[in-house]
Design a protein around this motif. Sequence first.
Motif, PDB file in Angstrom:
ATOM      1  N   HIS A 171       8.310 -12.296  17.259  1.00 28.29           N
ATOM      2  CA  HIS A 171       9.555 -11.656  16.878  1.00 28.29           C
ATOM      3  C   HIS A 171       9.649 -10.277  17.530  1.00 28.29           C
TER       4      HIS A 171
ATOM      5  N   ARG B 121      18.094 -11.831   2.572  1.00 32.50           N
ATOM      6  CA  ARG B 121      18.098 -10.568   3.330  1.00 32.50           C
ATOM      7  C   ARG B 121      19.144  -9.572   2.847  1.00 32.50           C
TER       8      ARG B 121
ATOM      9  N   GLN C 227      13.202  -7.645  10.505  1.00 33.31           N
ATOM     10  CA  GLN C 227      12.646  -8.273  11.695  1.00 33.31           C
ATOM     11  C   GLN C 227      11.119  -8.276  11.692  1.00 33.31           C
TER      12      GLN C 227
ATOM     13  N   LYS D 167      11.368 -11.737   8.504  1.00 28.09           N
ATOM     14  CA  LYS D 167      11.596 -12.868   9.408  1.00 28.09           C
ATOM     15  C   LYS D 167      10.321 -13.626   9.762  1.00 28.09           C
ATOM     16  N   PRO D 168       9.223 -12.957  10.161  1.00 24.85           N
ATOM     17  CA  PRO D 168       8.027 -13.731  10.532  1.00 24.85           C
ATOM     18  C   PRO D 168       7.428 -14.515   9.371  1.00 24.85           C
TER      19      PRO D 168
ATOM     20  N   HIS E  76       9.058 -15.920   6.773  1.00 21.93           N
ATOM     21  CA  HIS E  76       9.854 -17.114   6.496  1.00 21.93           C
ATOM     22  C   HIS E  76       9.912 -18.068   7.677  1.00 21.93           C
ATOM     23  N   THR E  77       9.796 -17.544   8.877  1.00 20.45           N
ATOM     24  CA  THR E  77       9.695 -18.421  10.046  1.00 20.45           C
ATOM     25  C   THR E  77       8.423 -19.247   9.980  1.00 20.45           C
ATOM     26  N   ARG E  78       7.331 -18.616   9.566  1.00 20.22           N
ATOM     27  CA  ARG E  78       6.056 -19.350   9.481  1.00 20.22           C
ATOM     28  C   ARG E  78       6.110 -20.398   8.383  1.00 20.22           C
TER      29      ARG E  78
ATOM     30  N   GLN F  11       8.790 -21.929   7.310  1.00 19.49           N
ATOM     31  CA  GLN F  11       9.656 -22.996   7.822  1.00 19.49           C
ATOM     32  C   GLN F  11       8.899 -23.885   8.810  1.00 19.49           C
ATOM     33  N   GLN F  12       8.083 -23.286   9.662  1.00 24.04           N
ATOM     34  CA  GLN F  12       7.307 -24.059  10.627  1.00 24.04           C
ATOM     35  C   GLN F  12       6.310 -24.983   9.939  1.00 24.04           C
TER      36      GLN F  12
ATOM     37  N   ASP G 133       8.341 -27.826   8.633  1.00 24.86           N
ATOM     38  CA  ASP G 133       8.851 -28.647   9.738  1.00 24.86           C
ATOM     39  C   ASP G 133       7.764 -29.553  10.310  1.00 24.86           C
TER      40      ASP G 133
ATOM     41  N   HIS H 129      13.785 -22.916   1.050  1.00 25.16           N
ATOM     42  CA  HIS H 129      12.715 -23.755   1.586  1.00 25.16           C
ATOM     43  C   HIS H 129      12.492 -25.027   0.774  1.00 25.16           C
TER      44      HIS H 129
END
Length: 250
Positions: A2, A95, A126, A130-131, A133-135, A137-138, A141, A215
């Motif tokens: 990010h 957010r 950022q 973000k990192p 929730h990105t992790r 989500q990954q 997924d 999530h």
Amino acid sequence: MHACTESAELGLYTRPVYNLIRENSSHPLILVCEHASRYIPDALNNLGLDDTAAREHIAWDIGALELAEQLSEKIGATLLSANYSRLLIDLNRPRHAPDSIPAQSEIYQVPGNRELDEATREHRRQCLFKPFHTRLQQLIDERLADGRPVRVVGIHSFTPVYYGQPRELEVGVLFGQSKAYAQRLLDGLDRHPLKVAGNQPYKIDPLGDMTVPVHGDARGLESVLIEVRNDLLRSPEAVSRWANYLAPLL
């Protein structure tokens, strides 16, 4: 990776945003501890709080990380936990929720969060929000892509006194769409001499919560938050007791 935007806090968030253990677990459960840490970079001077307030429940969920780690070990489940204080930015709030970066938390003023410019707010989003929730989500997924079942459970604690009012509740199971899953947990906890309730001491709100609505519910996954009163998590023996209650149910 990010990209953190320019702000007055540039370069402060140098420790990892999260800790991830048992990443490759085959267990369906993903444990999440969004309020695991009270860490605030030294340069921010506890956001203007005195040392006592900065160690209190407003900065983190006391005992939640220890409980989540024991559950992860007992079950063999993946655990994603935060490494920064919720006072910098709350990872279980959307957010743009009013209390995402709180200027006041319960009875405590948070001077370091007052009158923040938008660049600083976006920097925290950022760099921290973000990192994480990105992790998460990954992780979801990857498992869904492999055709594996997934459940998402947040581990939290709550204070025994809120705005001067004592709370008798010992454990709550918070849920949105996962009523059947939550009820199984509640039924299991009811077998012990515990004061337990659904959607207490808080309720899941899609406008005010992140983990379960985004999530879990939005993806059609079983998902709940578990809230244990934090005076019941103040010793290793107490944490182990709650892990023994919860592990078989999860």
